[in-house]
Design a protein around this motif. Structure first.
Motif, PDB file in Angstrom:
ATOM      1  N   ARG A  75       4.872 -21.051  72.403  1.00 21.85           N
ATOM      2  CA  ARG A  75       3.537 -21.391  71.907  1.00 21.85           C
ATOM      3  C   ARG A  75       3.605 -22.513  70.869  1.00 21.85           C
ATOM      4  O   ARG A  75       2.802 -23.465  70.912  1.00 21.85           O
ATOM      5  N   ARG A  76       4.569 -22.423  69.966  1.00 27.77           N
ATOM      6  CA  ARG A  76       4.669 -23.421  68.897  1.00 27.77           C
ATOM      7  C   ARG A  76       5.099 -24.789  69.422  1.00 27.77           C
ATOM      8  O   ARG A  76       4.682 -25.829  68.904  1.00 27.77           O
ATOM      9  N   ILE A  99      11.530 -25.006  65.031  1.00 28.48           N
ATOM     10  CA  ILE A  99      10.809 -24.035  65.859  1.00 28.48           C
ATOM     11  C   ILE A  99      11.782 -23.092  66.562  1.00 28.48           C
ATOM     12  O   ILE A  99      11.593 -21.866  66.576  1.00 28.48           O
ATOM     13  N   GLU A 127       2.027 -26.362  70.896  1.00 29.73           N
ATOM     14  CA  GLU A 127       1.158 -26.811  69.816  1.00 29.73           C
ATOM     15  C   GLU A 127       1.666 -28.120  69.202  1.00 29.73           C
ATOM     16  O   GLU A 127       0.879 -28.996  68.833  1.00 29.73           O
ATOM     17  N   ALA A 128       2.994 -28.248  69.094  1.00 33.87           N
ATOM     18  CA  ALA A 128       3.573 -29.411  68.417  1.00 33.87           C
ATOM     19  C   ALA A 128       3.700 -30.633  69.321  1.00 33.87           C
ATOM     20  O   ALA A 128       3.525 -31.766  68.865  1.00 33.87           O
TER      21      ALA A 128
END
Length: 231
Positions: free
Chosen positions: A47-48, A86, A51-52
């Protein structure tokens, strides 16, 4: 139990060395496998990353497109650092889980296959032994060009993106020189295996755990006698 950190460089032959240790029955944890696992859909790191870096790093099935992501960070240190912040904490968690499983199964040491062992330095303090699979640069370049069908320029760029093997050699406890014939490398692996098998470095932790368990058992016994009424 003690930990052995094994690393190398692109096309140095690290994977072949790991296979020998596995055939000998050693406990091996491949950090690359863990790294692929923690970025699967449904995991926090996945997910991160989206997002990034955006949805362009995704395949049609939702998996991370490792090639696209790798191209995005290849020449951009800031974005590479962002990806590491991350993924690395999640990778360390999984490594600890896998190591503890081997500990419970009675293994005296675990070999951790860590490509960036000396680059990140975060795990070095936990390693009782560090091992580098080395080969000279000309051999590394020739192997990489042949293996990946790369031009000399592209192969050199990939090698230069990593910490030079000659620098890793200076920081390692053990060096397995894979510049020549494979039979020579395999003899070196067998000698290191024999040394690790003879080592008593696992005893302090093993005795410490045993002492702790005995102490807990004694405390529970005393509490039971104190709290339960006598017949």
């Amino acid at each position: 139990m003690f930990l052995v950190g094994l690393t190398g460089g692109i096309a140095s032959g690290k994977s072949s060395v790991i296979q020998v240790f596995q055939q000998l029955g050693c406990a091996v944890i491949d950090v690359d496998v863990i790294a692929r696992h923690v970025v699967q859909p449904g995991y926090p790191a996945h997910r991160r990353i989206v997002e990034a870096f955006g949805t362009e790093v995704l395949l049609e099935n939702g998996d991370i497109n490792r090639k696209v992501l790798g191209d995005l960070i290849f020449n951009q240190p800031d974005r590479r650092h962002l990806l590491n912040t991350i993924t690395h904490p999640e990778i360390r968690k999984e490594m600890m889980k896998e190591t503890f499983k081997y500990f419970l199964r009675g293994y005296r040491y675990v070999i951790l296959d860590i490509p960036l062992l000396f680059e990140t330095k975060k795990l070095l303090k936990y390693m009782k032994h560090t091992v580098v699979v080395y080969c000279d640069r000309d051999t590394q370049l020739a192997r990489l060009m042949r293996r990946n069908s790369l031009t000399r320029k592209d192969a050199e760029a990939r090698i230069e993106a990593q910490l030079p093997l000659k620098d890793k050699v200076l920081m390692a406890h053990h060096v397995l020189d894979n510049s020549g014939e494979w039979s020579s490398t395999k003899r070196q692996v067998l000698l290191l295996y024999a040394e690790l098998e003879r080592s008593l470095d696992y005893l302090p932790l093993r005795l410490g755990v045993l002492t702790g368990l005995v102490g807990i058992a004694s405390l529970l016994y005393l509490l039971t006698r104190y709290l339960l009424p006598s017949p």
